[in-house]
Design an enzyme around this catalytic site. Sequence first.
Site, mmCIF file in Angstrom:
data_model
loop_
_atom_site.group_PDB
_atom_site.id
_atom_site.type_symbol
_atom_site.label_atom_id
_atom_site.label_comp_id
_atom_site.label_asym_id
_atom_site.label_seq_id
_atom_site.Cartn_x
_atom_site.Cartn_y
_atom_site.Cartn_z
ATOM 1 N N CYS A 64 32.324 35.737 48.066
ATOM 2 C CA CYS A 64 32.049 37.119 47.663
ATOM 3 C C CYS A 64 31.872 37.316 46.161
ATOM 4 O O CYS A 64 30.824 36.991 45.621
ATOM 5 C CB CYS A 64 33.123 38.043 48.241
ATOM 6 S SG CYS A 64 32.506 39.732 48.403
ATOM 7 N N GLU B 165 33.883 36.565 55.019
ATOM 8 C CA GLU B 165 35.122 36.580 54.227
ATOM 9 C C GLU B 165 36.204 37.286 55.046
ATOM 10 O O GLU B 165 35.957 38.291 55.680
ATOM 11 C CB GLU B 165 34.876 37.356 52.922
ATOM 12 C CG GLU B 165 36.098 37.388 52.011
ATOM 13 C CD GLU B 165 35.866 38.143 50.694
ATOM 14 O OE1 GLU B 165 34.998 39.039 50.643
ATOM 15 O OE2 GLU B 165 36.574 37.822 49.722
ATOM 16 N N LYS C 259 38.706 30.995 46.573
ATOM 17 C CA LYS C 259 37.923 31.929 45.741
ATOM 18 C C LYS C 259 38.325 31.792 44.272
ATOM 19 O O LYS C 259 39.516 31.913 43.933
ATOM 20 C CB LYS C 259 38.167 33.354 46.254
ATOM 21 C CG LYS C 259 37.318 34.426 45.624
ATOM 22 C CD LYS C 259 37.561 35.748 46.365
ATOM 23 C CE LYS C 259 36.618 36.854 45.980
ATOM 24 N NZ LYS C 259 36.785 38.036 46.854
#
Length: 286
Positions: A160, A47, A119
């Site tokens: 994440c 990330e 994301k």
Amino acid sequence: MPAPKTKVKVALCQLLTTDNKDKNILTAQQAIREAAGNGAEMVVLPEMWNCPYSNESFPTFAEDIEGDSSQSAAAMAEAAKQHGITLVAGSIPEKHAGRLYNTCLVYNKQGQRLARFRKMHLFDIDIPGKISFKESDTLTAGENISVVDTEAGRLGLGICYDIRFPELAMIYARQGVQLILYPGAFNMTTGPAHWELLTKARAVDNQLFVGVCSPARNLEASYHAWGHSMLVGPFGQILTSAEHEPGIIYADLDYEEVEERRKGMPLAAQKRYDLYELADKTASGK
Ligand SMILES: NC(=O)CCC(=O)C(=O)O
């Protein structure tokens, strides 16, 4: 596209990210070269591999990636092509229509972009005295899940904090994904408590492979990443894992194991969708 392979060598590159974008790109290029040289057919980056993980840095490091002509996107397209690999290029801050996103790009070995995933669940947490972070101060959440058919398997993408939302992984499993990849930078509080647990949980719940790829820990940065990139198999077994230093880890995946594990324990067929519901309301983006 040739038929996807059932056996694939995957490399996760745990890169040290600095506040110098040129240097970060060079570091990524060198790692991709090394991984491909060691036989990896798919290479994964962390990330925010081109940018310090901070709300101060996201706006200044962000790129408009339309057309792949921006600095980081162009470098990744070129690296995938040069080394003939599937590249899951971690994430970078993306600038688009006046907004910023935390975005993962995937390239095939011809250097063509196969996917753009933003994301979906932003990292907004406040654990008093430990860690407070609010991605939504600068970033906007993505609206689409992303299933990507590559020569190295059918992939599902998350970034994440997305790993904490099992629905996303369940939808991927239902769509035939063999490997879910989460570029991710957990921290020194939640990392030791949850990183391995969540990675194994997503793999076991869904009987598929899961990879998590972190930046290396940089004690000079404001955010200290947990590291511990790892690949876990469909039975919850750790196939390879790192500590917190920079490095590349490798695993040979055999996707036939997904079918084998599901044959022995047919969870998908045993689900009670007559009693509950799970729906994908999105369309994959590029
Ligand atoms: N970058 C992130 O989304 C961090 C997520 C995290 O640390 C967590 O505990 O979740």
